[in-house]
Every structure is written in C-alpha cells, then in structure tokens.
Design a protein around this motif. Structure first.
Motif, PDB file in Angstrom:
ATOM      1  N   VAL A  13       5.174   2.742   0.430  1.00  0.00           N
ATOM      2  CA  VAL A  13       4.546   3.034   1.721  1.00  0.00           C
ATOM      3  C   VAL A  13       4.976   4.412   2.193  1.00  0.00           C
ATOM      4  O   VAL A  13       4.172   5.226   2.634  1.00  0.00           O
ATOM      5  CB  VAL A  13       4.918   1.963   2.779  1.00  0.00           C
ATOM      6  N   ALA A  20      -4.357   3.388   1.932  1.00  0.00           N
ATOM      7  CA  ALA A  20      -4.399   3.825   3.322  1.00  0.00           C
ATOM      8  C   ALA A  20      -5.047   2.759   4.198  1.00  0.00           C
ATOM      9  O   ALA A  20      -4.919   2.772   5.400  1.00  0.00           O
ATOM     10  CB  ALA A  20      -5.181   5.125   3.427  1.00  0.00           C
ATOM     11  N   ASN A  21      -5.765   1.825   3.569  1.00  0.00           N
ATOM     12  CA  ASN A  21      -6.451   0.812   4.360  1.00  0.00           C
ATOM     13  C   ASN A  21      -5.643  -0.463   4.526  1.00  0.00           C
ATOM     14  O   ASN A  21      -6.154  -1.459   4.981  1.00  0.00           O
ATOM     15  CB  ASN A  21      -7.804   0.479   3.722  1.00  0.00           C
ATOM     16  N   ASP A  22      -4.385  -0.395   4.141  1.00  0.00           N
ATOM     17  CA  ASP A  22      -3.539  -1.563   4.292  1.00  0.00           C
ATOM     18  C   ASP A  22      -3.080  -1.656   5.746  1.00  0.00           C
ATOM     19  O   ASP A  22      -1.932  -1.436   6.070  1.00  0.00           O
ATOM     20  CB  ASP A  22      -2.335  -1.448   3.351  1.00  0.00           C
ATOM     21  N   ASP A  23      -4.034  -1.960   6.626  1.00  0.00           N
ATOM     22  CA  ASP A  23      -3.697  -1.966   8.044  1.00  0.00           C
ATOM     23  C   ASP A  23      -4.009  -3.304   8.695  1.00  0.00           C
ATOM     24  O   ASP A  23      -4.623  -3.384   9.760  1.00  0.00           O
ATOM     25  CB  ASP A  23      -4.389  -0.813   8.766  1.00  0.00           C
ATOM     26  N   GLY A  24      -3.608  -4.344   8.004  1.00  0.00           N
ATOM     27  CA  GLY A  24      -3.677  -5.673   8.591  1.00  0.00           C
ATOM     28  C   GLY A  24      -5.080  -6.173   8.851  1.00  0.00           C
ATOM     29  O   GLY A  24      -5.310  -6.973   9.746  1.00  0.00           O
ATOM     30  N   PHE A  26      -7.557  -4.557  10.027  1.00  0.00           N
ATOM     31  CA  PHE A  26      -8.299  -3.839  11.061  1.00  0.00           C
ATOM     32  C   PHE A  26      -9.217  -2.821  10.402  1.00  0.00           C
ATOM     33  O   PHE A  26      -8.801  -2.050   9.552  1.00  0.00           O
ATOM     34  CB  PHE A  26      -7.347  -3.120  12.012  1.00  0.00           C
ATOM     35  N   TYR A  28     -11.493   0.392  10.985  1.00  0.00           N
ATOM     36  CA  TYR A  28     -11.851   1.462  11.912  1.00  0.00           C
ATOM     37  C   TYR A  28     -13.360   1.543  12.055  1.00  0.00           C
ATOM     38  O   TYR A  28     -14.086   1.489  11.070  1.00  0.00           O
ATOM     39  CB  TYR A  28     -11.309   2.804  11.409  1.00  0.00           C
ATOM     40  N   GLU A  76      -5.229  14.374  13.874  1.00  0.00           N
ATOM     41  CA  GLU A  76      -5.859  13.055  13.997  1.00  0.00           C
ATOM     42  C   GLU A  76      -7.378  13.194  14.165  1.00  0.00           C
ATOM     43  O   GLU A  76      -8.156  12.482  13.526  1.00  0.00           O
ATOM     44  CB  GLU A  76      -5.279  12.263  15.178  1.00  0.00           C
ATOM     45  N   GLN A  79      -8.940  13.981  10.963  1.00  0.00           N
ATOM     46  CA  GLN A  79      -9.025  12.797  10.105  1.00  0.00           C
ATOM     47  C   GLN A  79     -10.193  11.914  10.522  1.00  0.00           C
ATOM     48  O   GLN A  79     -10.897  11.347   9.675  1.00  0.00           O
ATOM     49  CB  GLN A  79      -7.704  12.004  10.145  1.00  0.00           C
TER      50      GLN A  79
END
Ligand code: HEC
Length: 141
Positions: A13, A20-24, A26, A28, A76, A79
């Motif tokens: 990590v 990068a999409n290992d965000d539980g 969620f 975007y 940000e 991105q």
C-alpha cells in the motif's frame, strides 16, 4: 506466519502497488464540471501560490504549509480531471498527468521549504496547465 501477510500488504500500500481502487467499494462519481474544478479548486489555490511568489515567498513555516496545502488542492483537482470519463484526448490526459507529477514535486519542495525546488516544480506544473489549456480552454478566458 499469520503476521507476514498484513505486513506485506502495508508495504504494498505504501508503495502504491495495491490497486488504486481498493477503497472499500466506494465508487467515485463526478459531481463537478471541469470549469468548476478550475474555478473553485484550482484558481483559489493558484491565487495563494501567486500571492506568495509576488511577495518573494513563501517564507516562514506557516506560509510553506499553506503553499503545500494549496498545491495539494491543485493536484487533487488535476486527478479529478482524469476520472470518471472526464478525459477527452491525449493532451488532456498528458496535461493533467504533468500537473499531478510536477505538483507532487512542488508539494515536496514546500514540505522541505526548498525555494528552488518548489519554484522549478511549479514551473513544470504550469506547463501541464498549458498542455491541456492549449487545446481545451477557450482563448478569451
Ligand atoms: C486536463 C485539462 C486541464 C488541466 C490540466 C488544467 N485545466 Fe484549467 N481548464 C480546463 C478546462 C476544460 C477549462 C474550462 C474551459 C472553458 O470552459 O472554456 C479550464 C479553465 C480554467 C480556468 C478558468 C476557470 C473559470 O471558469 O473561472 C482557470 C483559472 C484554470 N483553468 C486554471 C488552471 C491552472 C492554473 C491549471 C494548472 C495548475 C489548469 N487550469 C490545468 C482544463 C484543464
């Protein structure tokens, strides 16, 4: 043996090697138009950056920290221009990626209070703005 996996995961990590999409779970989903990202995230931050530069700064810890935060908003925003179908073509993608990469360098410069490194990175970051704007920003703006 059980401890090895979490330790490896942490290292991955930190190295950015885990997706990068290992965000539980969620996902975007864009809410802002790109000109609003520019107007409300990028422009106010760049105004701060510019004010410090015109005053011969940033100088002092507080200003460097503010500059760091301002540039982080620009990174940000850049991105976000790469996400959820916003990319329009190669100059778009390339310009935004330049802003992200050089902006991170500028953040590092601000963190280190390294005037030369910061200035050099900001210049490269502005080149990224131009790469995209040359194609995508109306001339009268
Ligand atoms: C990926 C493409 C892209 C990048 C990179 C980019 N911009 Fe923009 N920018 C746009 C687009 C698209 C518009 C809107 C143009 C329009 O609506 O006519 C815009 C508009 C603007 C505006 C006018 C906003 C307004 O409507 O008030 C400013 C200021 C601006 N950009 C600053 C910057 C700066 C500074 C950077 C670099 C740090 C940057 N932009 C990087 C695409 C980009």
């Amino acid at each position: 043996m059980k401890r090895i996996l979490p330790a490896c995961t942490l290292v991955l990590v930190m190295a950015g090697a885990v997706g990068a999409n290992d965000d539980g779970g969620f996902a975007y989903k864009k809410a802002a138009a790109v000109n609003h990202l520019m107007e409300y995230m990028v422009k106010p931050s760049m105004d701060t950056v510019k004010a410090y530069r015109e005053a011969g700064g940033p100088s002092g810890k507080e200003e460097w920290q503010t500059a760091f935060g301002a540039v982080s908003m620009v990174v940000e925003a850049a991105q976000l221009t790469l996400m959820d179908g916003r990319v329009k073509d190669d100059p778009w993608k390339q310009g935004a990626e330049e802003v992200v990469a050089a902006g991170r360098d500028a953040m590092l410069g601000a963190y280190r209070m390294d005037t030369d490194g910061y200035a050099k990175a900001l210049k490269a970051m502005s080149a990224g703005c131009k790469t995209c704007h040359d194609v995508h920003k109306k001339k009268d703006e």
